[in-house]
Design a protein around this motif. Sequence first.
Motif, PDB file in Angstrom:
ATOM      1  N   ASP A  78       1.189  34.183  73.047  1.00 48.77           N
ATOM      2  CA  ASP A  78       1.351  33.734  74.430  1.00 48.77           C
ATOM      3  C   ASP A  78       2.786  33.310  74.728  1.00 48.77           C
ATOM      4  OD1 ASP A  78       1.469  31.453  72.934  1.00 48.77           O
ATOM      5  OD2 ASP A  78      -0.213  30.435  73.906  1.00 48.77           O
ATOM      6  N   ASP A  79       3.726  33.757  73.909  1.00 52.84           N
ATOM      7  CA  ASP A  79       5.129  33.424  74.126  1.00 52.84           C
ATOM      8  C   ASP A  79       5.674  34.279  75.270  1.00 52.84           C
ATOM      9  OD1 ASP A  79       7.887  32.968  74.026  1.00 52.84           O
ATOM     10  OD2 ASP A  79       7.896  32.747  71.844  1.00 52.84           O
ATOM     11  N   LEU A  80       5.998  33.642  76.402  1.00 48.83           N
ATOM     12  CA  LEU A  80       6.454  34.373  77.575  1.00 48.83           C
ATOM     13  C   LEU A  80       7.969  34.454  77.692  1.00 48.83           C
ATOM     14  CD1 LEU A  80       3.930  33.092  80.286  1.00 48.83           C
ATOM     15  CD2 LEU A  80       3.812  35.157  78.880  1.00 48.83           C
ATOM     16  N   HIS A  81       8.701  33.927  76.708  1.00 44.85           N
ATOM     17  CA  HIS A  81      10.153  34.076  76.739  1.00 44.85           C
ATOM     18  C   HIS A  81      10.511  35.565  76.680  1.00 44.85           C
ATOM     19  CE1 HIS A  81       9.982  29.823  75.448  1.00 44.85           C
ATOM     20  NE2 HIS A  81      11.153  29.726  76.047  1.00 44.85           N
ATOM     21  N   PRO A  82      11.379  36.037  77.537  1.00 43.79           N
ATOM     22  CA  PRO A  82      11.731  37.463  77.551  1.00 43.79           C
ATOM     23  C   PRO A  82      12.138  37.975  76.175  1.00 43.79           C
ATOM     24  CG  PRO A  82      12.674  36.361  79.462  1.00 43.79           C
ATOM     25  CD  PRO A  82      12.115  35.276  78.586  1.00 43.79           C
TER      26      PRO A  82
END
Length: 294
Positions: A78-82
């Motif tokens: 769920d890591d949404l960092h680009p």
Amino acid sequence: MAGIIGVTGASGHLGRRVVELLLENVSAERIRALTRHPEKIADLAERGVSVGAGDFARPDELARALEGVERLLLISTDDLHPGARVRLHRQAIEAARKAGVRHVAYTSATRADTNPVSFMRDHAETEAALRESGLAWTFLRNNLYAETLLMVAPVALQTGVLQLPAGDGRIGFVAREDCARMAVAVLLDPAHEGKIYEVTGPEALGYAEAAAILSELSGRPVRYEPVSPEAYRQAMAAAGLPDFVIDAMTSMYQGVAQGVFDLVSAAVQDVTGRAPLTVRQALEAQRAALQPAG
């Protein structure tokens, strides 16, 4: 088939449920539950499940934890960092390859190969990495969880208005329970290798209908009001959310407005032999979360 079945993200909602369902079908000795937080699933270890460290950011450690695993459920992070998610997924796939895993079932996203939503393009790249890995694969392209409505419910119940930049778009909301059952079916039967499943609920609903369900289950009036992406961004910024999360959520709701998630398939019925849950049924199981505190 008697090999070991691995599940990443086993301390999360989906991963834990997959392990619980696996325990209904195979012996605990055949299950390897992997998580960054092994202490959170100590109860599964007490039931005989092998628990291991499963941090995608530590591929060497992950490869050791995967030794002996034949079939693996790779739950997307769920890591949404680009850029972060694709990098982590590639490391997990390489760790699986090094460990001798034979088959990987991956939790992807609706229409992954054409999905324009910013952070969901990660799924297309992950699918490509699996195709190139030499491992057998199955892609579980899960539509938006019905349970995501619980994330927007608190403000909507407080204000009486659900404001999102989703226009009149519709979504084939799928219950997390059905995603778990799909994963278990795929892990237990090699016949699903090389298959792509668009995993959805039985109907496509707009947020106006979703708001009506929230209202019915909570006993409080809620209506849906479409807003512009700019207004939504301003509201989220005022709430203190970081820019990268605001970007991701705005892109997702714009995808809804564009019809990206307006998809209903028969996959759950065909693969599990059970009809998928409706949004109302999925949220009824969480009715307590929709009641006012105290």
